[in-house]
Scaffold this active site. Structure first.
Site, PDB file in Angstrom:
ATOM      1  CG  HIS A  65      -1.876  -1.127   1.301  1.00 14.94           C
ATOM      2  ND1 HIS A  65      -3.252  -0.982   1.257  1.00 14.94           N
ATOM      3  CD2 HIS A  65      -1.646  -2.455   1.443  1.00 14.94           C
ATOM      4  CE1 HIS A  65      -3.820  -2.179   1.380  1.00 14.94           C
ATOM      5  NE2 HIS A  65      -2.874  -3.089   1.490  1.00 14.94           N
ATOM      6  CE1 TYR A 330      -0.048  -4.931   7.620  1.00 17.58           C
ATOM      7  CE2 TYR A 330      -1.431  -3.260   8.599  1.00 17.58           C
ATOM      8  CZ  TYR A 330      -1.267  -4.305   7.712  1.00 17.58           C
ATOM      9  OH  TYR A 330      -2.319  -4.709   6.928  1.00 17.58           O
TER      10      TYR A 330
HETATM   11  C1  HEM Z   1      -0.720 -11.688   6.586  1.00 17.49           C
HETATM   12  C2  HEM Z   1      -1.417 -10.805   5.896  1.00 17.49           C
HETATM   13  C3  HEM Z   1      -0.938  -9.399   5.609  1.00 17.49           C
HETATM   14  C4  HEM Z   1       0.332  -8.879   5.526  1.00 17.49           C
HETATM   15  C5  HEM Z   1       1.660  -9.614   5.733  1.00 17.49           C
HETATM   16  C6  HEM Z   1       0.216  -7.465   5.224  1.00 17.49           C
HETATM   17  C7  HEM Z   1       1.277  -6.578   5.066  1.00 17.49           C
HETATM   18  C8  HEM Z   1       1.187  -5.210   4.976  1.00 17.49           C
HETATM   19  C9  HEM Z   1       2.293  -4.288   5.097  1.00 17.49           C
HETATM   20  C10 HEM Z   1       3.749  -4.670   5.310  1.00 17.49           C
HETATM   21  C11 HEM Z   1       1.795  -3.022   5.004  1.00 17.49           C
HETATM   22  C12 HEM Z   1       2.565  -1.697   5.128  1.00 17.49           C
HETATM   23  C13 HEM Z   1       2.470  -1.244   6.595  1.00 17.49           C
HETATM   24  C14 HEM Z   1       3.229   0.032   6.933  1.00 17.49           C
HETATM   25  O1  HEM Z   1       4.388   0.221   6.527  1.00 17.49           O
HETATM   26  O2  HEM Z   1       2.661   0.879   7.682  1.00 17.49           O
HETATM   27  C15 HEM Z   1       0.363  -3.157   4.819  1.00 17.49           C
HETATM   28  C16 HEM Z   1      -0.509  -2.105   4.675  1.00 17.49           C
HETATM   29  C17 HEM Z   1      -1.869  -2.252   4.681  1.00 17.49           C
HETATM   30  N1  HEM Z   1      -2.617  -3.421   4.769  1.00 17.49           N
HETATM   31 FE1  HEM Z   1      -1.890  -5.274   4.936  1.00 17.49          FE
HETATM   32  N2  HEM Z   1      -1.121  -7.140   5.125  1.00 17.49           N
HETATM   33  C18 HEM Z   1      -1.854  -8.299   5.362  1.00 17.49           C
HETATM   34  C19 HEM Z   1      -3.216  -8.429   5.380  1.00 17.49           C
HETATM   35  C20 HEM Z   1      -4.106  -7.395   5.288  1.00 17.49           C
HETATM   36  C21 HEM Z   1      -5.525  -7.524   5.449  1.00 17.49           C
HETATM   37  C22 HEM Z   1      -6.299  -8.804   5.778  1.00 17.49           C
HETATM   38  C23 HEM Z   1      -6.042  -6.291   5.304  1.00 17.49           C
HETATM   39  C24 HEM Z   1      -7.511  -6.033   5.415  1.00 17.49           C
HETATM   40  C25 HEM Z   1      -8.127  -4.942   5.367  1.00 17.49           C
HETATM   41  C26 HEM Z   1      -4.935  -5.362   5.056  1.00 17.49           C
HETATM   42  C27 HEM Z   1      -5.012  -3.987   4.872  1.00 17.49           C
HETATM   43  C28 HEM Z   1      -3.948  -3.115   4.792  1.00 17.49           C
HETATM   44  C29 HEM Z   1      -4.098  -1.669   4.690  1.00 17.49           C
HETATM   45  C30 HEM Z   1      -5.391  -0.894   4.655  1.00 17.49           C
HETATM   46  C31 HEM Z   1      -2.788  -1.139   4.614  1.00 17.49           C
HETATM   47  C32 HEM Z   1      -2.400   0.333   4.453  1.00 17.49           C
HETATM   48  C33 HEM Z   1      -2.205   0.966   5.805  1.00 17.49           C
HETATM   49  C34 HEM Z   1      -1.729   2.384   5.649  1.00 17.49           C
HETATM   50  O3  HEM Z   1      -2.329   3.142   4.853  1.00 17.49           O
HETATM   51  O4  HEM Z   1      -0.768   2.745   6.336  1.00 17.49           O
HETATM   52  N3  HEM Z   1      -3.777  -6.069   5.050  1.00 17.49           N
HETATM   53  N4  HEM Z   1       0.018  -4.501   4.796  1.00 17.49           N
END
Ligand code: HEM
Length: 357
Positions: A65, A330
């Site tokens: 993202h 995260y």
């Molecule tokens: C094991 C499963 C998942 C992994 C490994 C993963 C990994 C990540 C990582 C590494 C980031 C960047 C975080 C940062 O630097 O602040 C991210 C962002 C994000 N993820 Fe996931 N994610 C997973 C599942 C999900 C699920 C199920 C959702 C459901 C809604 C989701 C929604 C988001 C959102 C909305 C962001 C953006 C947050 C922001 O704007 O700072 N993710 N994810």
């Protein structure tokens, strides 16, 4: 004063052996936490390394993202969710919000049309100082239901050096061995990248538990439902989402309704690939009002980790295994990106004025 008796060479040896033993225990503890002793164990590091292997490394940016924009506003609670959760955010009144819209890709310069979904992350800061952080996606179900399956999906997506694209055979083999992906695949067939962040609705996908004033627990999922829904797809220009958001906010605040769905007994809380039946009770808990946006490089959302397990009293994690994996990944991504920020041209000043949150 009498001088202490000289140490025998045996007791000197024993002391050295003890120091060496303590050092060995410390080294082994670090190696275990880093996953060196159990290379087959899935860690936050391996998940984030795989995200980087797929998209590349863009210093200072989120490892997933990565393309996004900061927003700010407030949540106006109507009190309807108060019987189910003691969280202060559900008492009638306003709670300030710092949020972020994003495109779920690893490249912050990729085109807005790269993915058929958008995300909304929010941090509510209650008057009592407690925070509620949530990250939601504009899709009805998640792709997989375990961190291991998500890791295997990312591995299958890794671009083949020969073509620069994922190997279709590996992608096909992944989906063939993961039947739980069927509801996501059915949705993605018709999904189109929207022309606006504002017209989308965003879902928690993971289940959580509300805790009421009597200590009773209620399994829930939530979503932010746009007051201006529209399914018009975006154009072919690379960056239409930010311009659309700026233009809409210039006309006035943009609104969503926070809809909380209460599970029936037996509804799965540990499986984000399964939607709950549509007849479950929905509560309209209030209105999210967004009033301004700022580029993510200088905005307040940049240094926020939207960890889904930062929850106020009255909201708790469910047994969904994706939640602790998200929290750990995260944090890893956050540590990497914030430690790089100071070295980025043009961001050092902004960094020094941002409080790490
Ligand atoms: C094991 C499963 C998942 C992994 C490994 C993963 C990994 C990540 C990582 C590494 C980031 C960047 C975080 C940062 O630097 O602040 C991210 C962002 C994000 N993820 Fe996931 N994610 C997973 C599942 C999900 C699920 C199920 C959702 C459901 C809604 C989701 C929604 C988001 C959102 C909305 C962001 C953006 C947050 C922001 O704007 O700072 N993710 N994810």
């Amino acid at each position: 004063m009498n001088a202490p008796p000289p140490l025998s060479s045996r007791s000197v040896l024993l002391r050295f052996a003890l120091i060496a033993f303590v050092l060995l225990v410390i080294v082994l503890a670090f190696a275990y936490v880093a996953g060196c002793l159990t290379p087959q164990r899935l860690t936050a590091q391996s998940l984030v390394n795989q995200l980087q292997a797929n998209a590349g490394v863009f210093p200072g940016y989120r490892r997933n993202h990565a393309k996004g924009v900061c927003v700010a506003g407030y949540f106006e609670s109507n009190g309807n969710a108060q019987p189910y959760s003691i969280a202060q955010v559900f008492a009638p009144g306003r709670t300030p919000v710092v949020g972020r819209f994003a495109v779920p890709i690893g490249n912050p310069y990729g085109p807005d049309s790269s993915a058929p979904l958008r995300s909304m992350a929010l941090r509510f800061t209650q008057a009592n100082g407690q925070q509620w952080r949530t990250g939601m996606n504009s899709m009805p179900v998640f792709l997989v239901n375990t961190p291991q399956a998500f890791y295997e999906f990312l591995q299958a997506q890794q671009p083949d050096p020969a073509t620069g694209k994922p190997n279709p055979a590996k992608v096909g083999a992944f989906f063939a061995s993961h039947p739980e992906t069927a509801p996501f695949l059915a949705w993605v067939k018709t999904a189109k990248p929207s022309a606006s962040y504002v017209t989308e609705s965003y879902l928690s996908l993971n289940a959580f538990e509300f805790v009421d004033a009597n200590g009773a627990r209620h399994a829930v999922r939530w979503r932010m439902v746009s007051e201006t829904p529209d399914t018009t797809p975006g154009g072919s220009e690379p960056n239409y989402l930010d311009a659309d958001l700026t233009q809409r906010l210039a006309q006035g605040p943009q609104r969503w309704h926070l809809v909380v769905t209460l599970a029936n007994p037996g509804d799965p809380t540990n499986d984000a690939t399964k939607a709950w039946p549509s007849d479950r009770r929905d509560i309209d808990a209030g209105t999210l009002v967004l009033t301004s946006s700022t580029p993510q490089e200088s905005g307040a959302c940049r240094d926020i980790n939207y960890d889904p397990l930062v929850l106020p009293d009255g909201i708790q994690a469910s047994d969904d295994p994706l939640l602790p994996a998200r929290s750990a990944a995260y944090a890893t991504s956050y540590l990497r990106r914030t430690s790089e920020e100071a070295h980025l041209p043009g961001t050092a000043d902004a960094h020094s004025t941002q409080e790490a949150k």
